[in-house]
Design a protein around this motif. Structure first.
Motif, PDB file in Angstrom:
ATOM      1  N   LEU A   4       3.719  -4.679   6.507  1.00  0.00           N
ATOM      2  CA  LEU A   4       3.777  -3.267   6.881  1.00  0.00           C
ATOM      3  C   LEU A   4       2.664  -2.995   7.884  1.00  0.00           C
ATOM      4  CD1 LEU A   4       4.677  -0.280   6.546  1.00  0.00           C
ATOM      5  CD2 LEU A   4       3.193  -0.177   4.517  1.00  0.00           C
ATOM      6  N   GLY A  33       5.160   3.536  10.353  1.00  0.00           N
ATOM      7  CA  GLY A  33       5.440   2.607   9.263  1.00  0.00           C
ATOM      8  C   GLY A  33       6.502   1.609   9.675  1.00  0.00           C
ATOM      9  N   TYR A  35       8.366  -1.895   8.885  1.00  0.00           N
ATOM     10  CA  TYR A  35       8.633  -2.817   7.788  1.00  0.00           C
ATOM     11  C   TYR A  35       9.434  -4.023   8.285  1.00  0.00           C
ATOM     12  CZ  TYR A  35       7.180   0.634   4.284  1.00  0.00           C
ATOM     13  OH  TYR A  35       6.452   1.505   3.516  1.00  0.00           O
ATOM     14  N   ASN A 116      -1.379   0.824  -0.908  1.00  0.00           N
ATOM     15  CA  ASN A 116      -1.651   0.210   0.375  1.00  0.00           C
ATOM     16  C   ASN A 116      -3.071   0.517   0.838  1.00  0.00           C
ATOM     17  OD1 ASN A 116       0.832  -1.059   0.887  1.00  0.00           O
ATOM     18  ND2 ASN A 116       1.755   0.878   1.520  1.00  0.00           N
ATOM     19  N   LYS A 213       3.261   5.081   2.647  1.00  0.00           N
ATOM     20  CA  LYS A 213       4.121   4.092   3.303  1.00  0.00           C
ATOM     21  C   LYS A 213       3.986   4.130   4.819  1.00  0.00           C
ATOM     22  CE  LYS A 213       7.545   4.199  -0.429  1.00  0.00           C
ATOM     23  NZ  LYS A 213       8.979   4.425  -0.785  1.00  0.00           N
ATOM     24  N   GLU A 214       3.185   5.040   5.322  1.00  0.00           N
ATOM     25  CA  GLU A 214       2.934   5.167   6.751  1.00  0.00           C
ATOM     26  C   GLU A 214       1.466   5.464   6.974  1.00  0.00           C
ATOM     27  OE1 GLU A 214       5.430   8.289   8.200  1.00  0.00           O
ATOM     28  OE2 GLU A 214       7.265   7.086   8.111  1.00  0.00           O
TER      29      GLU A 214
END
Length: 216
Positions: A4, A33, A35, A116, A213-214
């Motif tokens: 990521l 983000g 992936y 993260n 996630k970003e």
């Protein structure tokens, strides 16, 4: 391993640092983000000069990894450059650089859960590049898509430095931080270029965010 990353700098900065002359990406948005199997920009040496283009993250998997499978989602991180599977893509025409502003590794929280940890060269997320490889490849990435032809890419990993090692001891991406390093990776003879598969010096990275996630 790094699966990521984020890119929030614009095309002009990428083109300038990588000394690219042609842009095939159109109106490229910020990508907070990215992936595995996502489409993302790479810089490579094309037939008409250095170019910024899109690739799909994940190089073709070795044959042994595909036994019993009907699709190949690809390999995102490459470590063993002595493998015959990867050596075919280590020449100048198959090397690329992958622009990023931060990357994530899963870190353990005090409660035992994972979140993260986002690493960057500074709080302002300066532009840098992963040392990568690319190829044009026909395969089944996803069963529902069937067979497709894509420009695929992955980036090299190496031993972790102090900052990344505190979170993920096994590996970190190979990071290029100057135009001269980018130039060397894209143009040097193979054995000279592979000397760049080394950790970033301790102290050059910091955790700039946690969770999410970003990293935008």
């Amino acid at each position: 391993m790094c699966n990521l990353y984020s890119l929030t700098k614009g095309q002009a900065a990428i083109l300038a640092m990588a000394r690219a002359m042609t842009d095939h990406t159109g109106n490229m948005p910020a990508l907070p983000g990215i992936y595995p199997d996502y489409r993302a920009p790479i810089v490579r040496n094309g037939p008409d000069g250095r170019e910024l283009a899109y690739g799909r993250w994940g190089m073709p998997s070795p044959a042994f990894a595909l036994q019993g499978r009907n699709s190949d989602p690809g390999v995102t991180n490459v470590r063993n450059v002595k493998s015959s599977h990867w050596r075919r893509w280590l020449g100048e025409t198959a090397r690329c650089v992958v622009p990023f502003t931060s990357f994530a590794e899963p870190a353990s929280r005090p409660d035992g859960k994972k979140e993260n940890a986002w690493f960057a060269l500074g709080e302002d997320r300066p532009l840098a590049f992963f040392a990568g490889i690319w190829t044009r490849w026909t395969s089944v990435r996803k069963v529902r898509e069937g067979e497709t032809t894509n420009d695929l890419f992955a980036f090299l990993t190496t031993e972790a430095n102090a900052e990344v090692g505190a979170v993920h001891p096994k590996a970190m991406p190979v990071i290029l931080t100057t135009p001269d390093e980018v130039e060397r990776w894209l143009t040097a003879p193979r054995e000279e270029a592979l000397l760049m598969q080394r950790p970033l010096p301790d102290g050059m990275l910091k955790i700039v965010a946690r969770g999410g996630k970003e990293d935008g």
